[in-house]
Design a protein around this motif. Sequence first.
Motif, mmCIF file in Angstrom:
data_model
loop_
_atom_site.group_PDB
_atom_site.id
_atom_site.type_symbol
_atom_site.label_atom_id
_atom_site.label_comp_id
_atom_site.label_asym_id
_atom_site.label_seq_id
_atom_site.Cartn_x
_atom_site.Cartn_y
_atom_site.Cartn_z
ATOM 1 N N VAL A 59 0.840 -1.187 0.000
ATOM 2 C CA VAL A 59 0.000 0.000 0.000
ATOM 3 C C VAL A 59 0.877 1.241 0.000
ATOM 4 N N GLY A 60 0.516 2.187 -0.839
ATOM 5 C CA GLY A 60 1.179 3.485 -0.839
ATOM 6 C C GLY A 60 0.242 4.519 -0.252
ATOM 7 N N PHE A 61 0.672 5.180 0.830
ATOM 8 C CA PHE A 61 -0.175 6.173 1.489
ATOM 9 C C PHE A 61 0.234 7.567 1.039
ATOM 10 N N HIS A 62 -0.758 8.341 0.612
ATOM 11 C CA HIS A 62 -0.518 9.715 0.161
ATOM 12 C C HIS A 62 -1.485 10.634 0.893
ATOM 13 N N PRO A 63 -0.982 11.508 1.756
ATOM 14 C CA PRO A 63 -1.864 12.381 2.533
ATOM 15 C C PRO A 63 -2.728 13.258 1.634
ATOM 16 N N ALA A 64 -3.966 13.456 2.053
ATOM 17 C CA ALA A 64 -4.853 14.347 1.317
ATOM 18 C C ALA A 64 -4.218 15.731 1.230
ATOM 19 N N GLY A 65 -4.246 16.304 0.039
ATOM 20 C CA GLY A 65 -3.636 17.607 -0.175
ATOM 21 C C GLY A 65 -2.245 17.548 -0.749
ATOM 22 N N SER A 66 -1.602 16.372 -0.698
ATOM 23 C CA SER A 66 -0.267 16.234 -1.271
ATOM 24 C C SER A 66 -0.365 16.247 -2.796
ATOM 25 N N GLU A 67 0.756 16.501 -3.452
ATOM 26 C CA GLU A 67 0.760 16.593 -4.912
ATOM 27 C C GLU A 67 0.292 15.299 -5.563
ATOM 28 N N THR A 68 0.798 14.175 -5.063
ATOM 29 C CA THR A 68 0.395 12.886 -5.649
ATOM 30 C C THR A 68 -1.082 12.619 -5.427
ATOM 31 N N ALA A 69 -1.577 12.926 -4.219
ATOM 32 C CA ALA A 69 -2.987 12.700 -3.922
ATOM 33 C C ALA A 69 -3.881 13.544 -4.827
ATOM 34 N N GLU A 70 -3.534 14.821 -4.974
ATOM 35 C CA GLU A 70 -4.349 15.708 -5.818
ATOM 36 C C GLU A 70 -4.319 15.268 -7.275
ATOM 37 N N ARG A 71 -3.148 14.867 -7.747
ATOM 38 C CA ARG A 71 -3.012 14.424 -9.134
ATOM 39 C C ARG A 71 -3.831 13.139 -9.363
ATOM 40 N N THR A 72 -3.801 12.228 -8.371
ATOM 41 C CA THR A 72 -4.556 10.977 -8.490
ATOM 42 C C THR A 72 -6.052 11.237 -8.517
ATOM 43 N N LEU A 73 -6.533 12.058 -7.598
ATOM 44 C CA LEU A 73 -7.968 12.339 -7.535
ATOM 45 C C LEU A 73 -8.445 13.055 -8.793
ATOM 46 N N GLU A 74 -7.625 13.971 -9.305
ATOM 47 C CA GLU A 74 -7.994 14.676 -10.529
ATOM 48 C C GLU A 74 -8.078 13.706 -11.704
ATOM 49 N N GLY A 75 -7.123 12.774 -11.776
ATOM 50 C CA GLY A 75 -7.132 11.792 -12.851
ATOM 51 C C GLY A 75 -8.329 10.860 -12.790
ATOM 52 N N LEU A 76 -8.861 10.660 -11.575
ATOM 53 C CA LEU A 76 -10.028 9.796 -11.396
ATOM 54 C C LEU A 76 -11.338 10.568 -11.533
ATOM 55 N N GLY A 77 -11.234 11.877 -11.686
ATOM 56 C CA GLY A 77 -12.434 12.694 -11.805
ATOM 57 C C GLY A 77 -13.163 12.883 -10.495
ATOM 58 N N LEU A 78 -12.458 12.753 -9.370
ATOM 59 C CA LEU A 78 -13.064 12.916 -8.046
ATOM 60 C C LEU A 78 -12.773 14.323 -7.541
ATOM 61 N N ARG A 79 -13.809 15.168 -7.529
ATOM 62 C CA ARG A 79 -13.602 16.565 -7.129
ATOM 63 C C ARG A 79 -13.856 16.765 -5.634
ATOM 64 N N ASP A 80 -14.781 16.022 -5.070
ATOM 65 C CA ASP A 80 -15.077 16.164 -3.644
ATOM 66 C C ASP A 80 -15.325 14.775 -3.054
ATOM 67 N N PRO A 81 -14.274 13.937 -3.019
ATOM 68 C CA PRO A 81 -14.470 12.537 -2.599
ATOM 69 C C PRO A 81 -14.683 12.420 -1.094
ATOM 70 N N VAL A 82 -15.291 11.306 -0.711
ATOM 71 C CA VAL A 82 -15.428 10.970 0.699
ATOM 72 C C VAL A 82 -14.177 10.189 1.101
ATOM 73 N N LEU A 83 -13.342 10.795 1.909
ATOM 74 C CA LEU A 83 -12.087 10.160 2.318
ATOM 75 C C LEU A 83 -12.329 9.166 3.449
ATOM 76 N N PRO A 84 -11.471 8.149 3.554
ATOM 77 C CA PRO A 84 -10.328 7.853 2.681
ATOM 78 C C PRO A 84 -10.755 7.202 1.370
ATOM 79 N N VAL A 85 -9.921 7.419 0.347
ATOM 80 C CA VAL A 85 -10.132 6.822 -0.970
ATOM 81 C C VAL A 85 -9.116 5.712 -1.170
ATOM 82 N N LEU A 86 -9.586 4.574 -1.625
ATOM 83 C CA LEU A 86 -8.736 3.416 -1.888
ATOM 84 C C LEU A 86 -8.774 3.123 -3.387
ATOM 85 N N VAL A 87 -7.606 3.065 -4.020
ATOM 86 C CA VAL A 87 -7.519 2.783 -5.449
ATOM 87 C C VAL A 87 -6.805 1.451 -5.626
#
Length: 587
Positions: A174-202
Amino acid sequence: MDDSVPIMLIATPDPDSRRILGDELRRRYGADYEVVACAGHAHGRAVLEGLRRWNRPVALILGCYGPADRGGLDFLRRAYGFHPAAKRVVVVTWGDFASAPTVFRAIGQGHAELLIIRPERPRDEEFHGAITDALDDWHLAQGVGFEAVRLIGGIGDERTHALRDSLSRNHIPVGFHPAGSETAERTLEGLGLRDPVLPVLVLQFTASLIVLQNPSDLEIAEAMGVTRPPPADKIFDVVVVGAGPSGLATAVYASSEGLATLVVEGEAVGGQAGTSSLIRNYPGFSRGVSGAHLAYRSFHQAWTLGTDFLFLRKVEGLDADGALYAVSISDGSVVRCRTVVVATGVDYRRLGIPQLEDLVGRGVFYGATVSEAPSMAGKNVCVVGGGNSAGQAVLHLAKFAKKVTLLVRGPTLSVSMSEYLISQLEATRNVAIRYGAVIAGARDRDGFLAAVKVAAAGTPDAIPAEEIEAGGLFVLIGSVPRTSWLPDTVERDPAGFLRTGANRDASGTGPKPDRLPLALETSMPGLFAIGDVRAGSIKRVATAVGDGATVVSMLHTYLAEHPLPTSQAAPAEEAVREELPGDVRFN
């Protein structure tokens, strides 16, 4: 060389050892690690200091001890201050038996993690087996590598912490990426999740990405597809509740002897033992073994022998179904079986202090959560407890934290902790032990633990004697048996542990079986209890495994005495177990 490539460092004035070790390591590991050979201990310390300033990861530090190098043990002891997370290896030459007492004493005091014999031939696989085991443990502790699952959540969120810990303990990368980090934001944007219910598991190992928002354990288990409930008409010889050391041992022996076996585990493989960073006193592992690796190997062994597993599901009830037992599972299914083995272990007792309960996952943790250790880097940390699990947690945390304080209620550790652990604690420079101390309160800063308040044992309501700065508090005290799902008629001792065999209530107030129970059988015929949940058990991994092996002979005895009626015979066709997706890697 890439600055992210881990370092293997050798330091010895012995030219033969330096050449042999350098050649062997470069030949086998040169593509993935940078091997640095230093001609002396002063040179080695200088290089380690430089690597620390440059933030280079150091995986292994090798020193030698023998007639040609008597300073290697002192070098390894000092190296701890530069790179505490690195595995420190003392290398000896074959036949130098006179050096053994000194080396063993140094390892016992924590100056090195393991002993390795210098290679004396090409392709010395014993040497490389020890090296790869050490590297595997180092990588597991670092939490780096392949991401089968990407987890995005808040740093102080309790559910995010629980998922991270559960996935890592189950050997799911498992790779953990804190909400708000660059990787987390890039991942959520790529998934089309603008206001997800955290935590998100991919889930990244599936044919197409599976995205789960704040999933339940059952949703995770179903999405991963690792195990499925068995067919409703399948009858098991034994259902084992709990996949700790005792439950896994039962599964290994029962399956190898032809019993249809199902193991149900609600959290993670290995139980509390799975959280131990290094078990040094388990027979057969002279270099020690992490609880996670021991548990995973036992699980894989049982699985290959034919054991069925249900993960991330809990047993919620037990009822009679004619000559069978009906085991109710949290996913709504019911499993029928001829016998049940309770191997649920225990939970750590909660402190019950509101200030601390509000900070669980935000600096306060129950149990030795190995996944949280790297986040304690540079912080002061407290551990509460006096058993082996607490000692192992302290030593692991000390590799990352600035200082670790062990708070012990009693006046000594000698009655509750193994001597080898006590010696290592006393020899570790950034570890302090406070006897006669209890937690009385806490102070937070911006919603995260900042300090704990400590009082003298016996006077927790008095004004705390001292406030200790702490960015982390790990609580490993007491034990509460997991038996609430069992019928009230199953006999327990005053603390709730299950009585077995001759250890039944002498008052005779409990239910009267038609025969004397077997040694590990409870007051309910065909229901057995092993490991920590059993009254009078010895809280050690080896004894838990012994219970698991022993109970299988009693299962055979019970099954022979209680043959299955023809009307309830199992169907001839066996259920097909689900296989793991081909690209899943657990380790």
